[in-house]
Design a protein around this motif. Structure first.
Motif, PDB file in Angstrom:
ATOM      1  N   CYS A  34       0.557  -1.291  -0.185  1.00 53.58           N
ATOM      2  CA  CYS A  34       0.606  -0.129   0.279  1.00 53.58           C
ATOM      3  C   CYS A  34       1.227   1.224   0.038  1.00 53.58           C
ATOM      4  O   CYS A  34       1.694   1.282   0.816  1.00 53.58           O
ATOM      5  N   ALA A  35       0.936   2.269  -1.341  1.00 49.20           N
ATOM      6  CA  ALA A  35       1.451   3.418  -0.891  1.00 49.20           C
ATOM      7  C   ALA A  35       1.604   4.379  -0.303  1.00 49.20           C
ATOM      8  O   ALA A  35       2.270   5.098   0.068  1.00 49.20           O
ATOM      9  N   TYR A  36       0.172   4.474   0.981  1.00 48.72           N
ATOM     10  CA  TYR A  36      -0.274   4.972   1.427  1.00 48.72           C
ATOM     11  C   TYR A  36       0.325   4.288   3.271  1.00 48.72           C
ATOM     12  O   TYR A  36       1.224   5.422   3.843  1.00 48.72           O
ATOM     13  N   ALA A  37       0.167   3.651   3.650  1.00 47.03           N
ATOM     14  CA  ALA A  37       0.843   2.913   3.845  1.00 47.03           C
ATOM     15  C   ALA A  37       2.503   2.885   4.144  1.00 47.03           C
ATOM     16  O   ALA A  37       3.405   3.297   5.069  1.00 47.03           O
ATOM     17  N   LEU A  38       3.206   2.596   2.806  1.00 49.81           N
ATOM     18  CA  LEU A  38       4.412   3.408   3.047  1.00 49.81           C
ATOM     19  C   LEU A  38       4.878   4.446   4.227  1.00 49.81           C
ATOM     20  O   LEU A  38       5.413   5.452   4.366  1.00 49.81           O
ATOM     21  N   THR A  39       4.207   5.982   3.548  1.00 50.73           N
ATOM     22  CA  THR A  39       4.178   7.259   3.537  1.00 50.73           C
ATOM     23  C   THR A  39       4.083   7.507   5.232  1.00 50.73           C
ATOM     24  O   THR A  39       4.392   7.509   5.613  1.00 50.73           O
ATOM     25  N   GLN A  40       3.585   5.983   6.227  1.00 48.67           N
ATOM     26  CA  GLN A  40       3.696   6.066   7.220  1.00 48.67           C
ATOM     27  C   GLN A  40       4.370   5.378   8.126  1.00 48.67           C
ATOM     28  O   GLN A  40       4.120   5.057   9.240  1.00 48.67           O
ATOM     29  N   GLY A  41       4.913   4.892   7.283  1.00 50.81           N
ATOM     30  CA  GLY A  41       6.450   4.031   7.911  1.00 50.81           C
ATOM     31  C   GLY A  41       6.197   2.252   7.739  1.00 50.81           C
ATOM     32  O   GLY A  41       6.327   1.439   8.299  1.00 50.81           O
ATOM     33  N   LYS A  42       5.219   2.257   7.359  1.00 50.37           N
ATOM     34  CA  LYS A  42       4.162   0.514   7.372  1.00 50.37           C
ATOM     35  C   LYS A  42       4.355   0.004   5.790  1.00 50.37           C
ATOM     36  O   LYS A  42       4.409   0.751   5.001  1.00 50.37           O
ATOM     37  N   LYS A  43       4.747  -0.938   6.122  1.00 55.07           N
ATOM     38  CA  LYS A  43       4.292  -2.150   5.007  1.00 55.07           C
ATOM     39  C   LYS A  43       3.241  -2.798   4.936  1.00 55.07           C
ATOM     40  O   LYS A  43       3.638  -4.531   5.814  1.00 55.07           O
ATOM     41  N   VAL A  44       1.590  -2.916   4.238  1.00 51.89           N
ATOM     42  CA  VAL A  44       0.843  -3.462   4.740  1.00 51.89           C
ATOM     43  C   VAL A  44       0.693  -3.789   2.729  1.00 51.89           C
ATOM     44  O   VAL A  44       0.319  -3.545   2.116  1.00 51.89           O
ATOM     45  N   GLN A  45       0.479  -5.707   2.747  1.00 46.36           N
ATOM     46  CA  GLN A  45       1.014  -5.813   1.021  1.00 46.36           C
ATOM     47  C   GLN A  45      -0.924  -5.811   0.646  1.00 46.36           C
ATOM     48  O   GLN A  45      -1.816  -5.771   1.818  1.00 46.36           O
ATOM     49  N   THR A  46      -1.242  -5.767  -0.177  1.00 48.48           N
ATOM     50  CA  THR A  46      -2.842  -4.779  -1.159  1.00 48.48           C
ATOM     51  C   THR A  46      -2.251  -6.507  -1.634  1.00 48.48           C
ATOM     52  O   THR A  46      -1.168  -7.302  -3.134  1.00 48.48           O
ATOM     53  N   ASP A  47      -4.157  -6.917  -2.469  1.00 48.92           N
ATOM     54  CA  ASP A  47      -4.574  -7.679  -4.072  1.00 48.92           C
ATOM     55  C   ASP A  47      -3.901  -6.303  -4.818  1.00 48.92           C
ATOM     56  O   ASP A  47      -4.481  -6.910  -6.019  1.00 48.92           O
ATOM     57  N   CYS A  48      -3.995  -5.008  -5.113  1.00 46.99           N
ATOM     58  CA  CYS A  48      -3.924  -4.068  -6.343  1.00 46.99           C
ATOM     59  C   CYS A  48      -5.209  -3.849  -6.414  1.00 46.99           C
ATOM     60  O   CYS A  48      -5.517  -3.462  -7.895  1.00 46.99           O
ATOM     61  N   SER A  49      -6.688  -4.283  -5.907  1.00 49.74           N
ATOM     62  CA  SER A  49      -7.733  -3.906  -7.278  1.00 49.74           C
ATOM     63  C   SER A  49      -7.826  -2.371  -6.207  1.00 49.74           C
ATOM     64  O   SER A  49      -9.237  -2.363  -7.557  1.00 49.74           O
ATOM     65  N   ILE A  50      -7.628  -1.920  -5.520  1.00 50.22           N
ATOM     66  CA  ILE A  50      -7.428  -0.578  -5.868  1.00 50.22           C
ATOM     67  C   ILE A  50      -5.940   0.387  -6.052  1.00 50.22           C
ATOM     68  O   ILE A  50      -5.358  -0.254  -5.159  1.00 50.22           O
ATOM     69  N   HIS A  51      -6.074   0.919  -6.902  1.00 50.77           N
ATOM     70  CA  HIS A  51      -4.730   1.818  -7.365  1.00 50.77           C
ATOM     71  C   HIS A  51      -5.601   2.743  -8.253  1.00 50.77           C
ATOM     72  O   HIS A  51      -6.059   3.540  -8.493  1.00 50.77           O
ATOM     73  N   LEU A  52      -4.144   3.033  -8.335  1.00 50.64           N
ATOM     74  CA  LEU A  52      -4.518   4.855  -9.475  1.00 50.64           C
ATOM     75  C   LEU A  52      -3.123   4.264 -10.198  1.00 50.64           C
ATOM     76  O   LEU A  52      -2.359   4.130  -9.541  1.00 50.64           O
ATOM     77  N   VAL A  53      -3.630   4.749 -11.353  1.00 48.24           N
ATOM     78  CA  VAL A  53      -1.857   4.710 -12.250  1.00 48.24           C
ATOM     79  C   VAL A  53      -1.444   6.457 -12.611  1.00 48.24           C
ATOM     80  O   VAL A  53      -2.334   7.133 -12.711  1.00 48.24           O
ATOM     81  N   ASN A  54      -0.264   6.543 -11.939  1.00 49.90           N
ATOM     82  CA  ASN A  54      -0.015   8.024 -12.769  1.00 49.90           C
ATOM     83  C   ASN A  54       1.904   7.797 -13.664  1.00 49.90           C
ATOM     84  O   ASN A  54       2.397   7.491 -13.256  1.00 49.90           O
ATOM     85  N   ARG A  55       1.387   8.784 -14.577  1.00 49.46           N
ATOM     86  CA  ARG A  55       2.977   8.542 -15.574  1.00 49.46           C
ATOM     87  C   ARG A  55       3.394   7.293 -15.343  1.00 49.46           C
ATOM     88  O   ARG A  55       4.165   6.526 -15.575  1.00 49.46           O
TER      89      ARG A  55
END
Length: 88
Positions: A34-55
């Motif tokens: 999870c990209a947001y969790a990483l900004t909080q210093g956490k590593k949370v695995q996802t299935d990527c069903s919720i995602h955002l595409v940028n560049r």
């Protein structure tokens, strides 16, 4: 408030793009963490069903709340997530 609703609608539209999930192998940047969790210093695995595409890069999220928060300051949050993940 109207701008925020439009922004969220646009972001949620991107999350439904199954084609991008297939192109990126369903894992996205940060190996599906999870990209947001990483900004909080956490590593949370996802299935990527919720995602955002940028560049051309797909960022995965645990939930839509994290996606919305992440998108409010996209470039800074991408940089922070990359740093926590181990990229400069």
């Amino acid at each position: 408030m109207r701008f925020k609703n439009l922004l969220l609608a646009g972001i949620l539209a991107l999350t439904t793009s199954a084609a991008f999930a297939q192109v990126h192998g369903g894992r996205g940047e940060h190996d599906g963490l999870c990209a947001y969790a990483l900004t909080q210093g956490k590593k949370v695995q996802t299935d990527c069903s919720i995602h955002l595409v940028n560049r051309g890069q797909m960022y995965c999220f645990e939930n839509t709340r994290g996606l919305s928060t992440f998108a409010t300051n996209l470039e800074e949050n991408i940089k922070k997530a990359n740093e926590v993940y181990g990229r400069s």
